[in-house]
Design a protein around this motif. Structure first.
Motif, PDB file in Angstrom:
ATOM      1  N   VAL A 188     -29.586  48.473  32.869  1.00 26.48           N
ATOM      2  CA  VAL A 188     -30.437  47.646  32.011  1.00 26.48           C
ATOM      3  C   VAL A 188     -31.503  48.505  31.336  1.00 26.48           C
ATOM      4  O   VAL A 188     -31.783  48.353  30.138  1.00 26.48           O
ATOM      5  CB  VAL A 188     -31.085  46.515  32.833  1.00 26.48           C
ATOM      6  CG1 VAL A 188     -32.132  45.770  32.008  1.00 26.48           C
ATOM      7  CG2 VAL A 188     -30.030  45.537  33.321  1.00 26.48           C
ATOM      8  N   ARG A 189     -32.095  49.419  32.088  1.00 29.75           N
ATOM      9  CA  ARG A 189     -33.114  50.297  31.495  1.00 29.75           C
ATOM     10  C   ARG A 189     -32.503  51.182  30.408  1.00 29.75           C
ATOM     11  O   ARG A 189     -33.128  51.426  29.373  1.00 29.75           O
ATOM     12  CB  ARG A 189     -33.745  51.157  32.592  1.00 29.75           C
ATOM     13  CG  ARG A 189     -34.497  50.360  33.658  1.00 29.75           C
ATOM     14  CD  ARG A 189     -35.239  51.280  34.609  1.00 29.75           C
ATOM     15  NE  ARG A 189     -35.917  50.536  35.648  1.00 29.75           N
ATOM     16  CZ  ARG A 189     -35.411  50.314  36.862  1.00 29.75           C
ATOM     17  NH1 ARG A 189     -34.208  50.798  37.176  1.00 29.75           N
ATOM     18  NH2 ARG A 189     -36.091  49.624  37.753  1.00 29.75           N
ATOM     19  N   THR A 190     -31.283  51.651  30.665  1.00 25.28           N
ATOM     20  CA  THR A 190     -30.613  52.460  29.655  1.00 25.28           C
ATOM     21  C   THR A 190     -30.334  51.648  28.396  1.00 25.28           C
ATOM     22  O   THR A 190     -30.523  52.125  27.266  1.00 25.28           O
ATOM     23  CB  THR A 190     -29.293  53.009  30.219  1.00 25.28           C
ATOM     24  OG1 THR A 190     -29.568  53.815  31.381  1.00 25.28           O
ATOM     25  CG2 THR A 190     -28.567  53.853  29.185  1.00 25.28           C
ATOM     26  N   ALA A 191     -29.883  50.402  28.573  1.00 28.92           N
ATOM     27  CA  ALA A 191     -29.610  49.547  27.423  1.00 28.92           C
ATOM     28  C   ALA A 191     -30.890  49.220  26.664  1.00 28.92           C
ATOM     29  O   ALA A 191     -30.892  49.138  25.423  1.00 28.92           O
ATOM     30  CB  ALA A 191     -28.922  48.259  27.877  1.00 28.92           C
ATOM     31  N   ALA A 192     -31.998  49.033  27.387  1.00 35.01           N
ATOM     32  CA  ALA A 192     -33.277  48.773  26.714  1.00 35.01           C
ATOM     33  C   ALA A 192     -33.713  49.982  25.895  1.00 35.01           C
ATOM     34  O   ALA A 192     -34.238  49.836  24.771  1.00 35.01           O
ATOM     35  CB  ALA A 192     -34.345  48.418  27.750  1.00 35.01           C
ATOM     36  N   ALA A 193     -33.493  51.176  26.438  1.00 32.93           N
ATOM     37  CA  ALA A 193     -33.814  52.381  25.664  1.00 32.93           C
ATOM     38  C   ALA A 193     -32.916  52.489  24.435  1.00 32.93           C
ATOM     39  O   ALA A 193     -33.362  52.915  23.354  1.00 32.93           O
ATOM     40  CB  ALA A 193     -33.645  53.616  26.551  1.00 32.93           C
ATOM     41  N   GLY A 194     -31.659  52.085  24.579  1.00 31.03           N
ATOM     42  CA  GLY A 194     -30.754  52.095  23.433  1.00 31.03           C
ATOM     43  C   GLY A 194     -31.202  51.133  22.346  1.00 31.03           C
ATOM     44  O   GLY A 194     -31.059  51.425  21.149  1.00 31.03           O
ATOM     45  N   LEU A 195     -31.762  49.988  22.744  1.00 30.89           N
ATOM     46  CA  LEU A 195     -32.266  49.038  21.755  1.00 30.89           C
ATOM     47  C   LEU A 195     -33.456  49.613  21.002  1.00 30.89           C
ATOM     48  O   LEU A 195     -33.567  49.469  19.774  1.00 30.89           O
ATOM     49  CB  LEU A 195     -32.654  47.726  22.448  1.00 30.89           C
ATOM     50  CG  LEU A 195     -33.293  46.651  21.567  1.00 30.89           C
ATOM     51  CD1 LEU A 195     -32.375  46.270  20.410  1.00 30.89           C
ATOM     52  CD2 LEU A 195     -33.660  45.426  22.397  1.00 30.89           C
ATOM     53  N   ARG A 196     -34.346  50.287  21.721  1.00 28.60           N
ATOM     54  CA  ARG A 196     -35.491  50.899  21.040  1.00 28.60           C
ATOM     55  C   ARG A 196     -35.032  51.980  20.066  1.00 28.60           C
ATOM     56  O   ARG A 196     -35.596  52.140  18.988  1.00 28.60           O
ATOM     57  CB  ARG A 196     -36.456  51.485  22.073  1.00 28.60           C
ATOM     58  CG  ARG A 196     -37.181  50.452  22.907  1.00 28.60           C
ATOM     59  CD  ARG A 196     -38.352  51.059  23.649  1.00 28.60           C
ATOM     60  NE  ARG A 196     -37.923  52.101  24.572  1.00 28.60           N
ATOM     61  CZ  ARG A 196     -37.557  51.875  25.842  1.00 28.60           C
ATOM     62  NH1 ARG A 196     -37.565  50.634  26.317  1.00 28.60           N
ATOM     63  NH2 ARG A 196     -37.199  52.877  26.630  1.00 28.60           N
ATOM     64  N   SER A 197     -34.012  52.733  20.462  1.00 22.48           N
ATOM     65  CA  SER A 197     -33.498  53.780  19.575  1.00 22.48           C
ATOM     66  C   SER A 197     -32.843  53.177  18.337  1.00 22.48           C
ATOM     67  O   SER A 197     -32.965  53.726  17.229  1.00 22.48           O
ATOM     68  CB  SER A 197     -32.487  54.644  20.329  1.00 22.48           C
ATOM     69  OG  SER A 197     -33.094  55.298  21.430  1.00 22.48           O
ATOM     70  N   ALA A 198     -32.141  52.053  18.534  1.00 26.23           N
ATOM     71  CA  ALA A 198     -31.446  51.437  17.402  1.00 26.23           C
ATOM     72  C   ALA A 198     -32.417  50.824  16.401  1.00 26.23           C
ATOM     73  O   ALA A 198     -32.176  50.840  15.188  1.00 26.23           O
ATOM     74  CB  ALA A 198     -30.470  50.373  17.905  1.00 26.23           C
TER      75      ALA A 198
END
Length: 441
Positions: free
Chosen positions: A75-85
Motif C-alpha cells: 500500500v505504501r508503495t502504491a501511494a508513492a506511485g500515486l504521488r509520482s504519477a
C-alpha cells in the motif's frame, strides 16, 4: 475365571473405573460443546507456558504476520506511485554560448569571446496522459488497500485453524496422559491378580502391551503438539516462544448468517474488490497508451546577451516530436491485452469466491452435524459401554480381550470427537472468512 475376594474386588473396581472416568471427561454429554473438561497438559518446555487465547492470537497476527506486513508495504508503495504519477513535467534550463570568435586567441575581454544564451523549456503533456496515469495509480492504490483486507481475512482463518490444531493436540495429549496413567494402575492391579491366580500370564502380557502402546502414542502426540505450536508461532510472530505456547479457552465456532445472499457477499469481498480495481487501473493504462499518439510539446523562452555583437535579445519557440516511424501500436496492444486479462481475472476471482462460500457453508453444516453426533450419541454410548466393561471385568464377569476392545473403541471415539470439534471450528472459521466483507477488516 477365578473370583477375587470382596475387598479386592472393590479395590479393583475403583482402580479400573479410573480409565472409564477419564474418557468421561471428554465432551461430556449435556455439557456445552464449547469446552472439554480436561486439565490442560503441562508445557513441554522448562519455561513458563505462554497462554494464548484465540482473540490474542488473531490480534498478534494482524500486526506481526509477515504476509500482512508485506501487504501494508505494498500500500505504501502504491501511494508513492500515486504521488509520482500526479506530477507536472519539470522544466529544462539550458545555458550556452554562441558565435565563438575562434580567430582571437587573446581577446580584450572574456565577455567578448561569445554570445551568452540562457534558455528554459517546459514540456506540456497532451491527450490526457496525466489524467490516465493518475487514474491508474489511484486504482492500483485502492486495489492494494483491498489486498490488505483480503490478506487479513485469509490470515485470520489460518490463525483460527492453527490455534484449533494446537488445542486439539493439547486435548489429545491430555487424553493419552490419562490413558497411560490408567494403564499403569491396571498393570499394577493385574500383577496382584496374577499372584492371586485370578488371571493368566498371557492376560498380564496383553495389558503390558496396551500400556506400552499408550506410552508410545503419548510420545507421538507430544510431537504433534510441538508441530502445532510452531505452526501457530509462525503465523503470530512468536517463533522464539513456540515451545511454550499453550491455548486458553475452549472450542470456537464463529457465528455466521447463512441466509445472506451470496452475490451480495461476493461483491463486498476484498479480493473481488481488488480485482475490480485492477480492471479500472488497466483501463486507465490503456487510455494512457492511446494518449501516446498525441505528441507532447515543449514551449521555450530564450535570453541572449551579446558579446560579439552589442545588445541583448529574447526569443520564444516550441518543439513537437514527429510520429513518423513509431505510432505506439505495440504499447497500445500490450495495454489492451492487460485490460482484457484483468477483466478475465476478475471474473475468475468472482466465480471462485462464489464457489468458496457455497462450499464453506456445506462443509460447516456437515462438520456441525458430525460433532453433534459424537457429543449427543456416540461418545456417551461408548463411555457407558466402557464403564460397564470395566465394572464387569473387575468382578470377573468379562474376559480381558473384551475389556481391551471396549477401551480401544472408547479411545477411538474420544479421539474422533476431538477431531470433530476441531473440524467444526475450522469449518466455521473458513465460512466466516469466506463471507467477510472488506468493511469489517
Amino acid at each position: 475365571m477365578t473370583t477375587l475376594p470382596r475387598t479386592q474386588r472393590y479395590r479393583a473396581a475403583r482402580l479400573l473405573m479410573a480409565g472409564a472416568a477419564l474418557f468421561g471427561g471428554v465432551c461430556p454429554a449435556g455439557a456445552a460443546p464449547a469446552a472439554i473438561a480436561l486439565a490442560p497438559p503441562a508445557a513441554t518446555s522448562t519455561q513458563a507456558p505462554t497462554l494464548v487465547s484465540l482473540d490474542a492470537a488473531i490480534d498478534a497476527a494482524m500486526t506481526e504476520n509477515i504476509d500482512v506486513v508485506s501487504a501494508r508495504n505494498a500500500v505504501r508503495t502504491a501511494a508513492a506511485g500515486l504521488r509520482s504519477a500526479d506530477t507536472f513535467p519539470n522544466p529544462v534550463l539550458s545555458l550556452g554560448a554562441t558565435s565563438l570568435r575562434t580567430g582571437h586567441v587573446f581577446p580584450d575581454a572574456v565577455s567578448n569571446m561569445a554570445d551568452d544564451v540562457a534558455r528554459i523549456d517546459q514540456p506540456i503533456e497532451r491527450g490526457g496522459k496525466r489524467r490516465a496515469r493518475v487514474g491508474s495509480a489511484r486504482a492500483s492504490l485502492q486495489a492494494a488497500s483491498s489486498d490488505v483486507a483480503d490478506t487479513q481475512r485469509q490470515v485470520r482463518a489460518d490463525v483460527v485453524g492453527a490455534w484449533t490444531d494446537l488445542l486439539a493436540a493439547e486435548q489429545r495429549q491430555a487424553l493419552y496422559d490419562g490413558i497411560a496413567a490408567s494403564y499403569r494402575q491396571s498393570q499394577l492391579l493385574a500383577e496382584r491378580r496374577l499372584q492371586a491366580g485370578a488371571i493368566s500370564a498371557g492376560d498380564l502380557s496383553r495389558q503390558r502391551v496396551e500400556m506400552l502402546r499408550a506410552q508410545s502414542d503419548l510420545s507421538r502426540i507430544a510431537s504433534d503438539r510441538r508441530e502445532a505450536q510452531l505452526a501457530l508461532a509462525v503465523l503470530i510472530g512468536e517463533e522464539p516462544h513456540a515451545a511454550t505456547l499453550q491455548t486458553i479457552g475452549g472450542w470456537q465456532r464463529p457465528a455466521v448468517n447463512a441466509d445472506r445472499d451470496i452475490d451480495t457477499i461476493v461483491s463486498a469481498r476484498p479480493d473481488v474488490r481488488a480485482a475490480d480495481e485492477r480492471i479500472a487501473a488497466a483501463r486507465y493504462a490503456y487510455e494512457g497508451a492511446r494518449a501516446l499518439r498525441h505528441p507532447d510539446i515543449s514551449i521555450g523562452a530564450q535570453y541572449e546577451h551579446g558579446g560579439n555583437t552589442p545588445g541583448s535579445s529574447i526569443g520564444f519557440g516550441f518543439s513537437v516530436p514527429l510520429q513518423v516511424g513509431n505510432r505506439y501500436s505495440g504499447e497500445i496492444d500490450s495495454a489492451s491485452v492487460d485490460r482484457n486479462q484483468a477483466e478475465a481475472n476478475a471474473a475468475k476471482v468472482r466465480a471462485v469466491a462464489t464457489a468458496e462460500i457455497a462450499t464453506a457453508r456445506r462443509a460447516a453444516e456437515d462438520a456441525s452435524a458430525r460433532r453433534a453426533r459424537y457429543d449427543d450419541d456416540l461418545l456417551p454410548s461408548a463411555r457407558k459401554a466402557a464403564a460397564t466393561a470395566e465394572f464387569a471385568y473387575a468382578r470377573g464377569a468379562m474376559a480381558l480381550v473384551d475389556l481391551l476392545d471396549a477401551r480401544r473403541t472408547l479411545l477411538a471415539i474420544a479421539l474422533a470427537a476431538i477431531d470433530a470439534h476441531a473440524d467444526e471450528a475450522k469449518a466455521r472459521a473458513r465460512q466466516a472468512a469466506a463471507e467477510t466483507p472488506e468493511e469489517t477488516q
